[in-house]
Design a protein around this motif. Structure first.
Motif, PDB file in Angstrom:
ATOM      1  N   ALA A 258       2.690  30.935 -29.765  1.00 17.60           N
ATOM      2  CA  ALA A 258       1.733  30.331 -28.835  1.00 17.60           C
ATOM      3  C   ALA A 258       0.299  30.653 -29.254  1.00 17.60           C
ATOM      4  CB  ALA A 258       1.998  30.817 -27.416  1.00 17.60           C
ATOM      5  N   ILE A 259       0.040  31.910 -29.582  1.00 19.30           N
ATOM      6  CA  ILE A 259      -1.307  32.301 -29.980  1.00 19.30           C
ATOM      7  C   ILE A 259      -1.710  31.605 -31.274  1.00 19.30           C
ATOM      8  CG2 ILE A 259      -2.743  34.236 -30.742  1.00 19.30           C
ATOM      9  CD1 ILE A 259      -2.135  34.079 -27.681  1.00 19.30           C
ATOM     10  N   ARG A 260      -0.773  31.427 -32.189  1.00 18.65           N
ATOM     11  CA  ARG A 260      -1.072  30.740 -33.458  1.00 18.65           C
ATOM     12  C   ARG A 260      -1.692  29.372 -33.215  1.00 18.65           C
ATOM     13  NH1 ARG A 260       1.231  27.066 -36.963  1.00 18.65           N
ATOM     14  NH2 ARG A 260       2.875  26.564 -35.478  1.00 18.65           N
ATOM     15  N   THR A 261      -1.211  28.667 -32.200  1.00 20.53           N
ATOM     16  CA  THR A 261      -1.708  27.317 -31.947  1.00 20.53           C
ATOM     17  C   THR A 261      -2.898  27.296 -31.000  1.00 20.53           C
ATOM     18  OG1 THR A 261      -0.145  26.981 -30.107  1.00 20.53           O
ATOM     19  CG2 THR A 261       0.596  26.357 -32.312  1.00 20.53           C
ATOM     20  N   ILE A 262      -3.121  28.387 -30.258  1.00 20.17           N
ATOM     21  CA  ILE A 262      -4.192  28.418 -29.259  1.00 20.17           C
ATOM     22  C   ILE A 262      -5.485  29.031 -29.814  1.00 20.17           C
ATOM     23  CG2 ILE A 262      -4.903  29.570 -27.101  1.00 20.17           C
ATOM     24  CD1 ILE A 262      -2.058  29.104 -26.087  1.00 20.17           C
ATOM     25  N   ILE A 263      -5.369  30.098 -30.585  1.00 14.53           N
ATOM     26  CA  ILE A 263      -6.546  30.872 -30.963  1.00 14.53           C
ATOM     27  C   ILE A 263      -7.338  30.242 -32.098  1.00 14.53           C
ATOM     28  CG2 ILE A 263      -5.484  32.347 -32.730  1.00 14.53           C
ATOM     29  CD1 ILE A 263      -6.959  34.719 -31.407  1.00 14.53           C
ATOM     30  N   ASN A 264      -6.719  29.390 -32.891  1.00 15.09           N
ATOM     31  CA  ASN A 264      -7.365  28.796 -34.061  1.00 15.09           C
ATOM     32  C   ASN A 264      -8.324  27.691 -33.622  1.00 15.09           C
ATOM     33  OD1 ASN A 264      -8.061  27.784 -36.551  1.00 15.09           O
ATOM     34  ND2 ASN A 264      -5.964  27.450 -37.252  1.00 15.09           N
ATOM     35  N   SER A 265      -9.596  27.822 -33.976  1.00 17.63           N
ATOM     36  CA  SER A 265     -10.584  26.819 -33.585  1.00 17.63           C
ATOM     37  C   SER A 265     -10.496  25.557 -34.425  1.00 17.63           C
ATOM     38  CB  SER A 265     -11.996  27.404 -33.713  1.00 17.63           C
ATOM     39  OG  SER A 265     -12.262  27.758 -35.065  1.00 17.63           O
ATOM     40  N   ALA A 266      -9.741  25.603 -35.519  1.00 13.33           N
ATOM     41  CA  ALA A 266      -9.598  24.453 -36.410  1.00 13.33           C
ATOM     42  C   ALA A 266      -8.161  23.945 -36.381  1.00 13.33           C
ATOM     43  CB  ALA A 266      -9.989  24.842 -37.837  1.00 13.33           C
ATOM     44  N   ALA A 267      -7.927  22.841 -37.083  1.00 12.61           N
ATOM     45  CA  ALA A 267      -6.593  22.252 -37.135  1.00 12.61           C
ATOM     46  C   ALA A 267      -5.651  23.113 -37.973  1.00 12.61           C
ATOM     47  CB  ALA A 267      -6.664  20.848 -37.726  1.00 12.61           C
TER      48      ALA A 267
END
Length: 376
Positions: A258-267
């Motif tokens: 979940a964090i992998r997809t939420i915390i990243n400001s880029a694609a």
């Protein structure tokens, strides 16, 4: 999504024990694994979702469907028992519609497998988290999902994708791809392979903890991207969906993905890795929502392990992308020849950023967990 004759789709929909007469069956959603159709009838409600299960990915369809039946029945029982102001618990959980022969799924004459759910009205999902409120609600949804399943015997749930989050298996697959060098690409990824090799020991931490039993095996979702949570009109979490990957696992896997997809400001596949930054406020909001729901059942060892999942999951995803690149891009859908390499580089950059902020992220988890425990 494959084109299927509308008349054929109506016949398939009528295999299931629906209310009313089918008036329309149209493609729905943007899923990459299963084909989904919106079924409308001459009744005002409910509508239904008809799905063709990808049996090439999920070879044991019977086990997948039995898992979903057990999990959804247990969740409904728990929602009805806890009360706590929850309105209409049946709207918080997916509802399977059996066939008219009372089977969980239908296999047609071509070998395809089909199932049906009630469609939850007035809900929405997001591919990208836009606000802290959404992040917090996503955390609450997956935390509550794990908490309510904590008293279901994990031995009843089948492992439908063996070794799905086992980093040892993923690294072994990468080594096999390097040795074969089927696409003649190994010479292009020396830097990426060195980055991965330097971190192999650290990324075994969760397995090292699980081996002597320091981490309990739980029933986990295993695909906790944000669009697998349905929100209501007020952006409050309502239902966790896409239950095909529900299996025995460790809570850090779900938290980390979940964090992998939420915390990243880029694609996920950002070509310019300098654009990859961490959105710490969304991390904190998700953590608050998750631990609000999950802290009553988590052990201290599990809470301590959450950051290991945060580091592991983008690393593992990079390993998977790079393996596919070396094998000739046969698993992940690509849109240009170096797409999987681009994805792998983006994920490795995310790992690097997470390592730089590990102490800060770990402090947030500890502080939030302690805050909830003081209120107990």
């Amino acid at each position: 999504m494959s084109n299927i004759n509308p008349k054929r789709l109506r016949l398939l929909a009528n295999v299931f024990a629906i209310e009313g007469n089918v008036t329309a069956v149209v493609p729905f959603g943007s899923g990459h694994i299963n084909d989904t159709y919106h079924v409308q009838t001459d009744r005002q409600e409910p509508d239904y979702l008809l799905q063709r299960i990808n049996h090439h990915v999920f070879a044991n369809v019977a086990a997948v469907m039995q898992n979903i039946k057990l999990v959804t029945q247990h969740l409904k029982t728990r929602y009805y028992s806890i009360g706590n102001g929850i309105q209409r618990p049946e709207e918080r959980v997916l509802t399977l519609i059996p066939t008219k022969l009372d089977k969980l799924y239908y296999q047609d004459e071509t070998g395809n497998f089909w199932r049906m759910f009630i469609m939850l009205a007035n809900t929405r999902s997001y591919d990208i988290v836009q606000t802290e409120r959404q992040a917090r609600e996503g955390g609450r949804a997956f935390g509550q999902f794990q908490r309510l399943l904590a008293d279901l015997d994990v031995r009843l749930i089948r492992e439908v994708l063996p070794g799905f989050h086992h980093i040892g298996k993923r690294l072994s697959n990468l080594r096999t791809a390097i040795e074969a060098d089927a696409a003649q690409r190994v010479s292009r990824v020396a830097g990426e392979l060195a980055f991965i090799t330097r971190r192999e020991k650290r990324m075994q931490t969760l397995l090292d903890l699980a081996g002597p039993g320091q981490l309990p095996l739980r029933i986990t979702h295993n695909d906790t991207k944000f669009n697998n949570v349905l929100l209501n009109a007020q952006d409050q979490s309502q239902c966790v969906i896409d239950l095909d990957t529900v299996m025995p696992g460790y809570v850090a896997y779900d938290f980390g993905d979940a964090i992998r997809t939420i915390i990243n400001s880029a694609a996920e596949d950002e070509a310019d890795v300098d654009k990859i930054k961490l959105n710490i406020s969304l991390f904190e909001a998700y953590t608050e929502g998750y631990l609000e729901e999950a802290h009553p059942f988590l052990t201290q060892e599990e809470i301590d392990s959450l950051i290991e999942g945060v580091l592991l999951l983008p690393y593992m995803q990079a390993v998977r992308f790079l393996t596919d690149f070396l094998e000739g891009d046969h698993y992940f859908k690509i849109y240009h020849p170096d797409h999987n390499l681009q994805r792998a580089r983006a994920q490795l950059k995310l790992v690097e950023k997470l390592e730089q902020h590990e102490s800060e992220l770990r402090h947030i988890v500890t502080r939030v967990a302690e805050g909830y425990r003081r209120t107990v």
